[in-house]
Design a protein around this motif. Sequence first.
Motif, PDB file in Angstrom:
ATOM      1  N   SER A  17       0.833  -1.200   0.000  1.00  0.00           N
ATOM      2  CA  SER A  17       0.000   0.000   0.000  1.00  0.00           C
ATOM      3  C   SER A  17       0.871   1.254   0.000  1.00  0.00           C
ATOM      4  O   SER A  17       0.618   2.204  -0.751  1.00  0.00           O
ATOM      5  CB  SER A  17      -0.924  -0.021   1.219  1.00  0.00           C
ATOM      6  OG  SER A  17      -1.675   1.148   1.291  1.00  0.00           O
ATOM      7  N   ALA A  35      -9.885   1.401  -5.589  1.00  0.00           N
ATOM      8  CA  ALA A  35      -8.712   0.572  -5.307  1.00  0.00           C
ATOM      9  C   ALA A  35      -8.166   0.882  -3.916  1.00  0.00           C
ATOM     10  O   ALA A  35      -7.917  -0.024  -3.112  1.00  0.00           O
ATOM     11  CB  ALA A  35      -7.637   0.808  -6.362  1.00  0.00           C
ATOM     12  N   ARG A  36      -8.016   2.157  -3.642  1.00  0.00           N
ATOM     13  CA  ARG A  36      -7.503   2.566  -2.331  1.00  0.00           C
ATOM     14  C   ARG A  36      -8.480   2.172  -1.219  1.00  0.00           C
ATOM     15  O   ARG A  36      -8.068   1.690  -0.160  1.00  0.00           O
ATOM     16  CB  ARG A  36      -7.259   4.073  -2.327  1.00  0.00           C
ATOM     17  CG  ARG A  36      -6.697   4.570  -1.017  1.00  0.00           C
ATOM     18  CD  ARG A  36      -6.648   6.112  -0.986  1.00  0.00           C
ATOM     19  NE  ARG A  36      -5.797   6.521   0.078  1.00  0.00           N
ATOM     20  CZ  ARG A  36      -4.571   6.985  -0.078  1.00  0.00           C
ATOM     21  NH1 ARG A  36      -4.064   7.125  -1.275  1.00  0.00           N
ATOM     22  NH2 ARG A  36      -3.854   7.327   0.966  1.00  0.00           N
ATOM     23  N   SER A  67     -10.676  -0.292  -1.126  1.00  0.00           N
ATOM     24  CA  SER A  67     -10.725  -1.737  -0.847  1.00  0.00           C
ATOM     25  C   SER A  67      -9.499  -2.195  -0.067  1.00  0.00           C
ATOM     26  O   SER A  67      -9.607  -3.007   0.848  1.00  0.00           O
ATOM     27  CB  SER A  67     -10.878  -2.543  -2.139  1.00  0.00           C
ATOM     28  OG  SER A  67      -9.742  -2.408  -2.958  1.00  0.00           O
ATOM     29  N   ILE A  68      -8.334  -1.649  -0.399  1.00  0.00           N
ATOM     30  CA  ILE A  68      -7.118  -2.032   0.329  1.00  0.00           C
ATOM     31  C   ILE A  68      -7.131  -1.448   1.735  1.00  0.00           C
ATOM     32  O   ILE A  68      -6.792  -2.133   2.707  1.00  0.00           O
ATOM     33  CB  ILE A  68      -5.866  -1.610  -0.465  1.00  0.00           C
ATOM     34  CG1 ILE A  68      -5.773  -2.467  -1.739  1.00  0.00           C
ATOM     35  CG2 ILE A  68      -4.601  -1.740   0.373  1.00  0.00           C
ATOM     36  CD1 ILE A  68      -4.702  -2.069  -2.715  1.00  0.00           C
ATOM     37  N   ALA A 108      -8.311 -10.449  -0.452  1.00  0.00           N
ATOM     38  CA  ALA A 108      -8.945  -9.598  -1.469  1.00  0.00           C
ATOM     39  C   ALA A 108      -8.123  -8.325  -1.682  1.00  0.00           C
ATOM     40  O   ALA A 108      -7.943  -7.871  -2.816  1.00  0.00           O
ATOM     41  CB  ALA A 108     -10.375  -9.249  -1.051  1.00  0.00           C
ATOM     42  N   GLY A 109      -7.606  -7.753  -0.580  1.00  0.00           N
ATOM     43  CA  GLY A 109      -6.754  -6.576  -0.696  1.00  0.00           C
ATOM     44  C   GLY A 109      -5.472  -6.878  -1.455  1.00  0.00           C
ATOM     45  O   GLY A 109      -5.027  -6.084  -2.291  1.00  0.00           O
ATOM     46  N   CYS A 139      -5.107  -9.258  -3.681  1.00  0.00           N
ATOM     47  CA  CYS A 139      -5.495  -9.453  -5.088  1.00  0.00           C
ATOM     48  C   CYS A 139      -5.661  -8.102  -5.777  1.00  0.00           C
ATOM     49  O   CYS A 139      -5.233  -7.915  -6.917  1.00  0.00           O
ATOM     50  CB  CYS A 139      -6.785 -10.254  -5.194  1.00  0.00           C
ATOM     51  SG  CYS A 139      -6.593 -11.984  -4.781  1.00  0.00           S
ATOM     52  N   ARG A 140      -6.277  -7.154  -5.083  1.00  0.00           N
ATOM     53  CA  ARG A 140      -6.473  -5.813  -5.652  1.00  0.00           C
ATOM     54  C   ARG A 140      -5.122  -5.139  -5.888  1.00  0.00           C
ATOM     55  O   ARG A 140      -4.893  -4.525  -6.922  1.00  0.00           O
ATOM     56  CB  ARG A 140      -7.336  -4.976  -4.693  1.00  0.00           C
ATOM     57  CG  ARG A 140      -7.737  -3.655  -5.254  1.00  0.00           C
ATOM     58  CD  ARG A 140      -8.685  -3.865  -6.432  1.00  0.00           C
ATOM     59  NE  ARG A 140      -9.226  -2.588  -6.822  1.00  0.00           N
ATOM     60  CZ  ARG A 140      -9.240  -2.152  -8.064  1.00  0.00           C
ATOM     61  NH1 ARG A 140      -8.782  -2.904  -9.039  1.00  0.00           N
ATOM     62  NH2 ARG A 140      -9.754  -0.995  -8.355  1.00  0.00           N
ATOM     63  N   GLU A 172      -3.509  -6.679  -8.833  1.00  0.00           N
ATOM     64  CA  GLU A 172      -4.145  -6.177 -10.059  1.00  0.00           C
ATOM     65  C   GLU A 172      -3.555  -4.820 -10.446  1.00  0.00           C
ATOM     66  O   GLU A 172      -3.282  -4.557 -11.615  1.00  0.00           O
ATOM     67  CB  GLU A 172      -5.649  -6.055  -9.824  1.00  0.00           C
ATOM     68  CG  GLU A 172      -6.441  -5.676 -11.038  1.00  0.00           C
ATOM     69  CD  GLU A 172      -7.926  -5.641 -10.724  1.00  0.00           C
ATOM     70  OE1 GLU A 172      -8.546  -4.600 -10.989  1.00  0.00           O
ATOM     71  OE2 GLU A 172      -8.448  -6.640 -10.213  1.00  0.00           O
ATOM     72  N   LEU A 173      -3.329  -3.963  -9.446  1.00  0.00           N
ATOM     73  CA  LEU A 173      -2.738  -2.653  -9.720  1.00  0.00           C
ATOM     74  C   LEU A 173      -1.270  -2.765 -10.132  1.00  0.00           C
ATOM     75  O   LEU A 173      -0.779  -1.990 -10.941  1.00  0.00           O
ATOM     76  CB  LEU A 173      -2.848  -1.747  -8.487  1.00  0.00           C
ATOM     77  CG  LEU A 173      -4.258  -1.338  -8.082  1.00  0.00           C
ATOM     78  CD1 LEU A 173      -4.233  -0.599  -6.757  1.00  0.00           C
ATOM     79  CD2 LEU A 173      -4.908  -0.490  -9.158  1.00  0.00           C
ATOM     80  N   GLU A 198      -6.306 -16.012 -10.975  1.00  0.00           N
ATOM     81  CA  GLU A 198      -6.584 -14.588 -11.104  1.00  0.00           C
ATOM     82  C   GLU A 198      -5.345 -13.846 -11.607  1.00  0.00           C
ATOM     83  O   GLU A 198      -5.441 -12.950 -12.433  1.00  0.00           O
ATOM     84  CB  GLU A 198      -7.029 -14.009  -9.764  1.00  0.00           C
ATOM     85  CG  GLU A 198      -8.375 -14.533  -9.317  1.00  0.00           C
ATOM     86  CD  GLU A 198      -8.791 -13.974  -7.976  1.00  0.00           C
ATOM     87  OE1 GLU A 198      -9.375 -14.732  -7.208  1.00  0.00           O
ATOM     88  OE2 GLU A 198      -8.523 -12.798  -7.705  1.00  0.00           O
TER      89      GLU A 198
END
Length: 161
Positions: free
Chosen positions: A69, A84-85, A87-88, A112-113, A115-116, A119-120, A152
Amino acid sequence: MRPSIKEMLAGMHHTMQHEVIPELSSPHAALQARGVARLLKYLVDGWDGFQPALEEENRRARQLLQRVSGFLESSHPRSFSGPARESITAALAYPRGRTLESLNESNLRLRAGLCRALELLGPTLPPGPPRRRGESLKKAILRLAGEGVEGEMEAIRKKNG
């Protein structure tokens, strides 16, 4: 609570082994029931270790997500904004629980964070043999996020070319 969850699982395993399986005449049903009995035995044998292992995994995942982060905030501020921010940040803010259920919920949110975050970071990770720094980050995320993330990750890699 009496009986404990471990005792209930042990009782179900005993019932499957000594009452249900011997009465099954179908080989297929017996095979399936033995699989259920093996799973119950696995849960009984590992029950005492689940919570400490999950606490440690959550601790490591939380540390990694905090580091990622911070990296995203400093080096990718435009992509690390909005949903995005949120969810993390929500994954990191979720309260640390003491029960197995709350630890599991926290684990799911941290995954999930991660994974997000992955993704970024996807566009920054080369598709071939990654650079040492990128490889280390990717491996840590995959290890902490679990095997389910590999598909994923592949989808993200394909999406980002």
